[in-house]
Scaffold this active site. Structure first.
Site, PDB file in Angstrom:
ATOM      1  N   LEU A  17       8.957  -7.841   5.337  1.00 34.45           N
ATOM      2  CA  LEU A  17       9.692  -6.589   5.196  1.00 34.45           C
ATOM      3  C   LEU A  17       8.789  -5.543   4.585  1.00 34.45           C
ATOM      4  O   LEU A  17       8.012  -5.846   3.674  1.00 34.45           O
ATOM      5  CB  LEU A  17      10.923  -6.815   4.316  1.00 34.45           C
ATOM      6  N   ASP A  19       8.757  -0.794   4.712  1.00 34.47           N
ATOM      7  CA  ASP A  19       9.417   0.469   4.380  1.00 34.47           C
ATOM      8  C   ASP A  19      10.926   0.483   4.618  1.00 34.47           C
ATOM      9  O   ASP A  19      11.401   0.075   5.688  1.00 34.47           O
ATOM     10  CB  ASP A  19       8.834   1.608   5.221  1.00 34.47           C
ATOM     11  N   SER A  79       8.540   3.729  10.865  1.00 30.83           N
ATOM     12  CA  SER A  79       9.483   4.310   9.911  1.00 30.83           C
ATOM     13  C   SER A  79      10.092   5.632  10.369  1.00 30.83           C
ATOM     14  O   SER A  79       9.520   6.366  11.168  1.00 30.83           O
ATOM     15  CB  SER A  79       8.799   4.507   8.561  1.00 30.83           C
TER      16      SER A  79
END
Length: 454
Positions: A17, A19, A79
């Site tokens: 995992l 951002d 992101s």
């Protein structure tokens, strides 16, 4: 579950995992997306994982929301952010592509959802303009309600290999107009500005940015990535952002990066960050890699302003976890307290602004010097058994120290969030002692943090 598995933080049940993305409140639920890889490796075709909650404490895993399955994101759904408009959740993200020559391409893309569970991709809305490399990513969108206009900031690297933040504007969330760089180009913004977030809070403007730069330590050049905020003035007409500093660190710990904020229906500006970062070797050395997972997100925090300084305050809802409160007093002495759990909250109130030392299960050492108003944080490194260390100063006397421990993490909030320290910490199972030392008077409160399964 292992001794390191989080109790109340968002983390991947398996895989890697990083951002936090797409933070939003939509149809009565808080939504947190995050970059995720199936294997514990920082490189690969990333997805957007998805969690939801009604209270910011109890999170439900919704699986994968966005897969890298289209020509414009085939090498990674990178992101981005989310906004709610006309009863629809809009997700903006960067599509990462490697072309036939192995060169990077990036596209700012749109996906929507009417129920917060099913997502429809609409493809690219912005391609990289002239003057920039393909390191052009992390769109953050917000609305100018007075003018019924949408703004987007994107992290960028210019063709001169310098970092900056690029601004776009739109009336309809689909057609975007390029406005240019907003940071002064004569200042040093490193070689890349990631995860920009431009917010207004109590009449003040703040630009959050995760800056990548080269620094020298002992004549050796290394990469440094830190999250900072820039108080300043945002001009929509020029457009530009005039920072009042070159960056104030958002966190003084060892594991904090890529923060993102959003507004909830209570009007709070909430922040969640990645509890990770650092050199790849450092990341992959962490003990949870052997368990098949790596990293987590910070607890949700509310941003508040005191004297134009940003404070990070744990959200009030975290009190839902509290159980078994205990109170202690220390008067010019040392004291060891035993805890059967390593999922706890501690509140230390330093009544006489005295010196203070706290040891958390022998792994984290917090020291405050009242003469210099300096704080030193040390965290035992799991590889070397030596202590990583950082020191800094606070503006006023130390009054409160609030500590959240969650099995393999520590988050410390100093003076109601004036300074924050976030880190992973791997405690020995058999060590249950927390040490407090002071030459004056301390009040200590503790709670077990217990998450009831919903």
């Amino acid at each position: 579950m292992s001794n390191y598995t989080f109790n109340y933080h968002i983390y991947p049940k398996s895989g890697f995992l990083n951002d936090p993305n797409g933070l939003a409140q939509f149809k009565g639920k808080y939504h947190v997306f995050y970059q995720w890889l199936e294997e514990v490796t920082p490189q690969g075709a990333k997805c957007w994982g998805h969690y939801v909650s009604t209270d910011l404490v109890h999170w439900k895993d919704q699986g994968i929301a966005l897969h890298p399955d289209s020509w414009y994101d085939k090498n990674g759904v990178y992101s981005g952010s989310a906004i709610v408009h006309e009863d629809t959740l809009y997700l903006f993200y960067t599509g990462n592509v490697r072309n036939s020559r192995g060169e990077r391409e990036s596209y700012q893309c749109l996906a929507t959802s009417e129920d917060g569970e099913n997502f429809k991709k609409h493809g690219p809305v912005i391609e990289v303009p002239k003057g920039y490399t393909a390191h052009f990513r992390d769109p953050k969108v917000w609305k100018d309600k007075e003018n019924n206009y949408w703004w987007m900031v994107i992290g960028a690297q210019t063709q001169e290999l310098k970092g900056n933040v690029v601004l776009y504007g739109s009336y309809n969330l689909e057609d975007w107009e390029y406005k240019g760089n907003i940071l002064p180009e004569q200042m040093n913004w490193g070689y890349m500005c990631e995860c920009p977030d431009l917010i207004e809070l109590q009449g003040n403007n703040y630009l959050l940015v995760s800056k990548q730069e080269k620094i020298k330590i002992n004549e050796e050049e290394i990469d440094q990535s830190i999250a900072v905020y820039l108080p300043g003035e945002f001009s929509q007409e020029i457009p530009s952002y005039a920072p009042l500093s070159d960056g104030i660190r958002l966190d003084e710990g060892f594991d904090y990066y890529a923060p993102q904020t959003f507004l909830d229906d209570k009007g709070r500006r909430l922040l969640i960050a990645w509890m990770g970062g650092g050199e790849i070797d450092y990341q992959l050395s962490q003990p949870t890699v052997n368990e098949g997972w790596l990293h987590g997100l910070t607890i949700p925090r509310e941003l508040v302003v005191f004297d134009k300084t940003l404070y990070q305050k744990p959200v009030d809802e975290l009190a839902l976890l509290r159980a078994n409160k205990k109170d202690f007093m220390i008067n010019n002495e040392e004291k060891h307290l035993n805890f059967t759990s390593k999922s706890i909250e501690l509140l230390v109130e330093n009544r006489d602004c005295s010196n203070l030392k706290i040891k958390l299960f022998h792994t984290v050492i917090f020291t405050y010097d009242s003469v210099s108003k300096s704080i030193t944080i040390k965290r035992q490194n799991w590889l070397t058994n030596q202590y990583d260390s950082n020191s800094f100063y606070i503006e006023t006397d130390l009054e409160t120290c609030r500590i959240f421990i969650d099995c393999s993490s520590v988050e410390i909030f100093i003076n109601h969030g004036e300074k924050v320290l976030t880190m992973r910490a791997y405690f020995e199972e058999e060590n249950n002692k927390v040490y407090f030392g002071s030459n004056k008077s301390l009040k200590i409160s503790s709670w077990d943090l217990v998450k009831e399964e919903s």
